[in-house]
Every structure is written in C-alpha cells, then in structure tokens.
Enzyme design. Sequence first.
Site, mmCIF file in Angstrom:
data_model
loop_
_atom_site.group_PDB
_atom_site.id
_atom_site.type_symbol
_atom_site.label_atom_id
_atom_site.label_comp_id
_atom_site.label_asym_id
_atom_site.label_seq_id
_atom_site.Cartn_x
_atom_site.Cartn_y
_atom_site.Cartn_z
ATOM 1 N N ASP A 224 -5.357 -0.568 -4.052
ATOM 2 C CA ASP A 224 -4.617 0.017 -4.913
ATOM 3 C C ASP A 224 -5.112 -0.048 -6.476
ATOM 4 O OD1 ASP A 224 -2.580 0.374 -2.860
ATOM 5 O OD2 ASP A 224 -2.020 -1.616 -2.957
ATOM 6 N N HIS B 175 -5.323 -10.099 -2.359
ATOM 7 C CA HIS B 175 -5.053 -9.575 -1.035
ATOM 8 C C HIS B 175 -4.803 -10.764 0.298
ATOM 9 C CE1 HIS B 175 -5.495 -7.346 3.080
ATOM 10 N NE2 HIS B 175 -5.141 -6.181 2.134
ATOM 11 N N HIS C 187 3.536 -3.549 -0.670
ATOM 12 C CA HIS C 187 2.829 -3.020 0.407
ATOM 13 C C HIS C 187 2.435 -1.522 -0.272
ATOM 14 C CE1 HIS C 187 1.116 -2.270 3.873
ATOM 15 N NE2 HIS C 187 1.909 -1.831 4.881
HETATM 16 C C1 MLT Z 1 -2.988 -2.078 3.858
HETATM 17 O O1 MLT Z 1 -3.995 -1.492 3.783
HETATM 18 O O2 MLT Z 1 -2.145 -2.260 4.657
HETATM 19 C C2 MLT Z 1 -2.906 -3.336 2.697
HETATM 20 O O3 MLT Z 1 -4.075 -3.454 2.404
HETATM 21 C C3 MLT Z 1 -2.237 -4.456 3.115
HETATM 22 C C4 MLT Z 1 -2.580 -5.382 4.449
HETATM 23 O O4 MLT Z 1 -3.576 -5.295 4.923
HETATM 24 O O5 MLT Z 1 -1.838 -6.225 4.391
#
Ligand code: MLT
Length: 385
Positions: A318, A263, A222
């Site tokens: 990221d 993702h 995460h």
């Molecule tokens: C986020 O910004 O929380 C991440 O991209 C992870 C997600 O959306 O599950």
Amino acid sequence: MAKLPFTVEEKHLNTGLRGFPVGTVWTSKVDPQKGVSYVGYPIQELVELSSEEVIYLLLYKKLPSEEEKASFSQELVERSKVSEEVLDLLSALPARAHPMTWLQCGIQYLGIDRCEDYLEDGLNLISRISEVVAAIFRLRAGWGDPIPSKPDLGYVENFVHMLGVPQSHPHLMDVLKAFHILHLDHGGGNLSTFTGKAVASGLADMYTSLSAAMGGLSGPRHGRANQDCLRFVQEIGSPEEGHIRSVIERKLANKELIYGFGHAVLRAEDPRAAVQYELAERYFADDRNVQIVLQLRRIVPSILGKIEKIANPYPNVDAVSGSLLHAAGLRDPEYYTVLFGWSRVVGIVAQIIDERLYFRGGKGVPIYRCLYLAENQPERHLERG
Ligand code: MLT
C-alpha cells in the site's frame, strides 16, 4: 509449511489468530523474507504475464499452455455478460455510500442469478466483476452511464475501456495490469480471504461469501490502507528529505501511524511494493506524490528500524499503490480499495473452490468453528421468588 504442532499459550489469545496455523492453501505462499509467490512463482516474475494466465494459475495450479490460455480467455469472454438488472440496481445506490459498499451490493446483485455451484459461480464472478467495478466508478463518480463491455479486448484492457477514465494517463493500462496481478492473492490468512472462506464454510453461496470478504477488505487496517496511504503522502506534501524526517519523527512522537510500512507476516520489503516503485520511477518520476513515496522508501526503514518493537520497518504493497493510481489518472482515493477488491476476488474465489471442492479428499473443510475461552463468566442463576 509452519512447524506443527503449535502450542497455544495464553499470550496467543486475543491476538487476531496472528500466526496460528489453521489450514493449508494451494494458491499462494507469503514468505516473510521473499514475499508472496503464486503456486511457487515469485510475484515479480508473474507481472510479465497476462491477467488471464495468472488467474488460470491460481485456479488450476499450473500455467496454461498457449491452447489452454486461448480457451480460458474465451471462456472468460463468454461468461462475462452482466445483466441490465444488476447495472440498474447499482445505479439506484446513493453516492454517499462508500464504493466498497457499492462493491458488496454489486457482488450480491450478481448472485441473484447464481447457479449454486462454487466453480461455475466463481468463474462467472471473476468474468463479471470488471464490468461491475467499472460501473461503480462511472455511476458513483458521475462520469456517465456504464460503457458497454468489449470482453474480446482482454481482461484488463476491457476494464480500462469500460472505466473510460476522464484525462487518463497513457500508462494507466500498465499500472492497472501490474496492480491486478500484484493484488490477486496473499496467502490463506489475510482477513478478506479468511472471511470469505469462513462464510463459504457454512455453505453460503460464492457471491455471499465474496461480499462478506469485501467487507473484510474494506477496513483501514486491510484493503483501505491504500486510500489512507495516499492521503498520508499528500499530507506530507514535499519530497524534501529534512521535511520528511521531521514529519515522520513528529508522527512517531505523537504515536501516529506511519502508513504503508510494516506487515503482519513480511519481514522485508514487500516485492509487490518493489514492482510498483519501479513502475512509478519509470513512468511518473515528475509526479509529486511519487517523489514523496520514493523518498519515504529511502528514509523511513532506517528510522523505524531503530525502534525495537517494530518487527518490519519496510514498505508494504500500500505504500506506493495509491500514488501510482493517482499519477495514472485515478485521482479519487475512495476507489482504490474497490480496485484491490476487483483483483482479490480472484484469489478468494480460487481458495473457496479449493476448500469447498477439493480439500479433505473432496469432502471440503467443515464449518469454521474455533474455540473462544469464556472469561469473566462465573456460573450465575436468576434469583426467583
Ligand atoms: C494482503 O494483501 O492481503 C495484505 O498484505 C494483508 C495480509 O496479507 O494480511
């Protein structure tokens, strides 16, 4: 909204609730193709605004008028004072603890003076988190004592002032402004947000819920992905195309992770990555890591796209954020997840307020209690006598 009813089949079990509709969310939406929007506004448009305006949007579900913006900014200023006691407690933490551990402790320390009111506590936490995060940087990295807050400067401006980054780049402010808005919220089901809401559903206070949420954010799958991504880029070491292709092919052959791509929900390039690539190209084109991430953006999707089981070969948020922060003068990747938390606190607070105070006609969502099917547990009894 996802199609209902959703039939749960055996194949759905033990998949981390992937794709299960469990509730509704008012703050943001993650469209697999278009990426995240906050209350209907595409993220790439919102980066033009101030953090105060976008925080207001997430909390009140509309953009503020000029008057509302001024009074909300003033409210954040007035609520922003962090007690000396919290800074003293932080300064007693050992540097060997990861900055995310410091962040969880800092949020719990702020909660010592809570009001047991989700809205009040949420607004106070949003107002005070910048000073805590800046103190974590300074104390843990040995940059010196915390720098006194000047909240009138503005939300991100004051944060940059309190960080007092040694040898910071002139564009650090632009990077952190965008970073803050881009990371504020990402739908209702990302792990940290889900965790925070789950903990709050037991009527734990806002600070305890947020500290738990930050625990969710701290893992490499995460929020810590941004830290690991920069290491991955640095390890690649050169933007030369042939070199990059061979490193990626080798990693794939060894079943190693290609950091920053794919993702759980998105099926196209993450617009949060696109905004950051644009900043990276604009301000840091000479930076080695930036050159590598730009090449990765060009090369990797076509390689991963040929692998059948990869549903999304495109870069996520990221892929570039670590390289951008590094180029802007924040050199130590261990702190990047704390910056993610500095921002994400807002979306989680907003969603907890909605779930606790407004959902189900004001009754709030009941305590989270999902069903786990017992497996390998035939009825047994102790043999006695
Ligand atoms: C986020 O910004 O929380 C991440 O991209 C992870 C997600 O959306 O599950």
